[in-house]
Design a protein around this motif. Structure first.
Motif, PDB file in Angstrom:
ATOM      1  N   ASN A 156       0.847  -1.181   0.000  1.00 18.27           N
ATOM      2  CA  ASN A 156       0.000   0.000   0.000  1.00 18.27           C
ATOM      3  C   ASN A 156       0.892   1.243   0.000  1.00 18.27           C
ATOM      4  O   ASN A 156       1.656   1.474   0.940  1.00 18.27           O
ATOM      5  CB  ASN A 156      -0.914  -0.022   1.232  1.00 18.27           C
ATOM      6  CG  ASN A 156      -1.864   1.152   1.280  1.00 18.27           C
ATOM      7  OD1 ASN A 156      -1.447   2.289   1.457  1.00 18.27           O
ATOM      8  ND2 ASN A 156      -3.149   0.872   1.152  1.00 18.27           N
ATOM      9  N   VAL A 157       0.782   2.038  -1.045  1.00 19.81           N
ATOM     10  CA  VAL A 157       1.681   3.182  -1.210  1.00 19.81           C
ATOM     11  C   VAL A 157       1.529   4.185  -0.078  1.00 19.81           C
ATOM     12  O   VAL A 157       2.525   4.728   0.426  1.00 19.81           O
ATOM     13  CB  VAL A 157       1.432   3.849  -2.579  1.00 19.81           C
ATOM     14  CG1 VAL A 157       2.188   5.181  -2.673  1.00 19.81           C
ATOM     15  CG2 VAL A 157       1.863   2.920  -3.704  1.00 19.81           C
ATOM     16  N   GLU A 158       0.291   4.451   0.345  1.00 19.29           N
ATOM     17  CA  GLU A 158       0.093   5.436   1.410  1.00 19.29           C
ATOM     18  C   GLU A 158       0.749   4.982   2.706  1.00 19.29           C
ATOM     19  O   GLU A 158       1.391   5.769   3.410  1.00 19.29           O
ATOM     20  CB  GLU A 158      -1.396   5.688   1.633  1.00 19.29           C
ATOM     21  CG  GLU A 158      -1.667   6.787   2.655  1.00 19.29           C
ATOM     22  CD  GLU A 158      -3.139   7.074   2.867  1.00 19.29           C
ATOM     23  OE1 GLU A 158      -3.456   8.004   3.639  1.00 19.29           O
ATOM     24  OE2 GLU A 158      -3.986   6.368   2.272  1.00 19.29           O
ATOM     25  N   ILE A 159       0.607   3.695   3.041  1.00 16.80           N
ATOM     26  CA  ILE A 159       1.234   3.169   4.262  1.00 16.80           C
ATOM     27  C   ILE A 159       2.744   3.290   4.168  1.00 16.80           C
ATOM     28  O   ILE A 159       3.426   3.734   5.110  1.00 16.80           O
ATOM     29  CB  ILE A 159       0.817   1.706   4.501  1.00 16.80           C
ATOM     30  CG1 ILE A 159      -0.687   1.609   4.772  1.00 16.80           C
ATOM     31  CG2 ILE A 159       1.600   1.111   5.672  1.00 16.80           C
ATOM     32  CD1 ILE A 159      -1.221   0.185   4.817  1.00 16.80           C
ATOM     33  N   LEU A 160       3.304   2.907   3.017  1.00 17.95           N
ATOM     34  CA  LEU A 160       4.760   2.974   2.841  1.00 17.95           C
ATOM     35  C   LEU A 160       5.268   4.404   2.908  1.00 17.95           C
ATOM     36  O   LEU A 160       6.318   4.668   3.498  1.00 17.95           O
ATOM     37  CB  LEU A 160       5.143   2.333   1.511  1.00 17.95           C
ATOM     38  CG  LEU A 160       4.897   0.818   1.392  1.00 17.95           C
ATOM     39  CD1 LEU A 160       5.125   0.350  -0.033  1.00 17.95           C
ATOM     40  CD2 LEU A 160       5.793   0.048   2.347  1.00 17.95           C
ATOM     41  N   VAL A 215       9.430   0.873  -7.169  1.00 14.43           N
ATOM     42  CA  VAL A 215       8.929  -0.260  -7.953  1.00 14.43           C
ATOM     43  C   VAL A 215       7.417  -0.174  -8.100  1.00 14.43           C
ATOM     44  O   VAL A 215       6.857  -0.359  -9.196  1.00 14.43           O
ATOM     45  CB  VAL A 215       9.339  -1.589  -7.296  1.00 14.43           C
ATOM     46  CG1 VAL A 215       8.646  -2.754  -7.987  1.00 14.43           C
ATOM     47  CG2 VAL A 215      10.849  -1.762  -7.340  1.00 14.43           C
ATOM     48  N   LEU A 216       6.725   0.122  -7.007  1.00 10.08           N
ATOM     49  CA  LEU A 216       5.259   0.190  -7.039  1.00 10.08           C
ATOM     50  C   LEU A 216       4.765   1.308  -7.940  1.00 10.08           C
ATOM     51  O   LEU A 216       3.704   1.199  -8.566  1.00 10.08           O
ATOM     52  CB  LEU A 216       4.714   0.383  -5.621  1.00 10.08           C
ATOM     53  CG  LEU A 216       4.878  -0.804  -4.673  1.00 10.08           C
ATOM     54  CD1 LEU A 216       4.454  -0.421  -3.265  1.00 10.08           C
ATOM     55  CD2 LEU A 216       4.049  -1.994  -5.153  1.00 10.08           C
ATOM     56  N   ARG A 217       5.525   2.378  -7.991  1.00 14.94           N
ATOM     57  CA  ARG A 217       5.109   3.521  -8.823  1.00 14.94           C
ATOM     58  C   ARG A 217       5.608   3.399 -10.256  1.00 14.94           C
ATOM     59  O   ARG A 217       5.400   4.296 -11.069  1.00 14.94           O
ATOM     60  CB  ARG A 217       5.615   4.810  -8.187  1.00 14.94           C
ATOM     61  CG  ARG A 217       4.839   5.172  -6.919  1.00 14.94           C
ATOM     62  CD  ARG A 217       5.431   6.368  -6.223  1.00 14.94           C
ATOM     63  NE  ARG A 217       4.544   6.824  -5.142  1.00 14.94           N
ATOM     64  CZ  ARG A 217       4.962   7.306  -3.990  1.00 14.94           C
ATOM     65  NH1 ARG A 217       6.262   7.402  -3.727  1.00 14.94           N
ATOM     66  NH2 ARG A 217       4.090   7.707  -3.071  1.00 14.94           N
ATOM     67  N   GLY A 218       6.299   2.298 -10.537  1.00 12.39           N
ATOM     68  CA  GLY A 218       6.731   2.060 -11.909  1.00 12.39           C
ATOM     69  C   GLY A 218       7.925   2.875 -12.331  1.00 12.39           C
ATOM     70  O   GLY A 218       8.123   3.143 -13.516  1.00 12.39           O
ATOM     71  N   THR A 219       8.727   3.298 -11.357  1.00  8.42           N
ATOM     72  CA  THR A 219       9.931   4.061 -11.693  1.00  8.42           C
ATOM     73  C   THR A 219      11.140   3.319 -11.161  1.00  8.42           C
ATOM     74  O   THR A 219      11.050   2.478 -10.263  1.00  8.42           O
ATOM     75  CB  THR A 219       9.893   5.460 -11.055  1.00  8.42           C
ATOM     76  OG1 THR A 219       9.791   5.327  -9.633  1.00  8.42           O
ATOM     77  CG2 THR A 219       8.707   6.249 -11.563  1.00  8.42           C
TER      78      THR A 219
END
Length: 329
Positions: A286-290, A315-319
């Motif tokens: 979960n991006v917000e938690i991270l 990685v999660l954001r594709g960058t």
């Protein structure tokens, strides 16, 4: 339910949107509905000028989700009687079940023109307005002026529905108030969210003999806690979240995330990190938690953990991590 009872129902008691919603929930043997559909089609074809006969057939077709046949029957009823409320409500529900938001908005609006006291029509109109932005067939981008217009329209519909739903079988004002709270949160009207969410809380407790433990009650207090955080009322947020600590209907990571954010607001970085780590036990991506956890670790001087989280976020954001570093340079 016997065939005669089902026939009596669709012939004489399908008027409001709520009547059709109740029809969906009604347990009727498939054979009973199949026989009734054949009987109603024969009746309509024998009396092609009778709008009510076509509307009754449409209701029976809608019961088994034969949307094309239902729409055809309802449209024939309206050709004969443009003010046939049963057909208007049936067409609106066809659009609702098919997630056809644009036509649904128009159809429910027509129902309301004929029967402005139908609280269920107002409620479903609000659902269709929200569905334009948030739903399986959404066609409007979030965070745009057009999205705001639809949320404003949904909020207005729910406000109209609320007093009209009192005494409506199968519905309560709670249905509308919970939706109001969600729209208000989307629109960023946090003070109003706290009022609506607390009203939900009180009403749910009344309906559940003081326990309040149900899915919508938990969601109401989650919304209330989020609003308190946005208003920087962190202790109030923590208190709201403590009320639902043992709820059986709550996705726990949502509660832990908001607890973490509340303690972050109080600059209690260690306690916040503990809460966010709890949230991570339920969902690791979960991006917000991270993001929140990285901020906590940074405040605590744990640079190694910050780097690990930033790599995962990249990685999660594709960058790539390299690109992320270059952007920060």
């Amino acid at each position: 339910m016997r065939q005669k009872e089902f026939l009596d129902l669709v012939r004489s008691r399908m008027v409001t949107v709520g009547d059709y919603a109740s029809l969906y929930e009604l347990p009727v043997p498939r054979g009973t509905v199949a026989n009734a559909r054949r009987r109603l089609r024969a009746d309509a074809e024998a009396a092609p000028g009778d709008a009510s006969a076509w509307a009754a057939l449409g209701a029976a077709e809608l019961k088994v989700f034969e949307f094309t046949d239902a729409m055809t029957a309802f449209e024939k009823a309206l050709e004969l009687d443009d003010g046939c409320l049963s057909a208007r409500s049936g067409i609106a529900m066809c659009h609702f079940y098919c997630c056809d938001n644009e036509n649904g908005i128009e159809a429910f609006s027509r129902v309301i023109e004929l029967n402005p006291e139908d609280g269920t029509a107002w409620l479903y109109l609000g659902n269709m307005q929200e569905g334009m932005i948030d739903g399986p067939t959404a066609s409007v981008e979030p965070n745009t002026d057009e999205a705001t217009t639809h949320y404003e329209a949904a909020l207005c519909a729910y406000q109209q529905a609320c007093p009209l739903l009192r005494g409506t079988p199968g519905f309560t004002p709670l249905h509308a108030i919970m939706h109001q709270a969600r729209c208000l949160a989307t629109l960023g009207r946090w003070e109003a969210v706290t009022v609506a969410a607390r009203e939900c809380n009180n009403m749910y407790r009344a309906h559940t003999e003081g326990t309040g433990d149900c899915g919508n009650w938990s969601n109401a207090l989650l919304l209330e806690a989020r609003a308190f955080i946005e208003l920087e009322r962190y202790d109030d947020a923590i208190e709201s979240l403590q009320e639902i600590a043992d709820s059986r209907y709550l996705r726990p990571e949502k509660r832990w995330l908001l607890l973490g954010r509340a303690h972050m607001g109080k600059k209690e970085w260690h306690r916040a990190s503990v809460m966010l780590e709890k949230a991570m036990e339920f969902t690791a991506d979960n991006v917000e938690i991270l993001d929140c956890l990285a901020e906590c670790y940074s405040a605590l001087g744990r640079s190694d953990r910050v780097q690990t989280l930033e790599e995962r976020l990249a990685v999660l954001r594709g960058t790539s991590v390299i690109h992320a570093v270059e952007q920060g340079a």
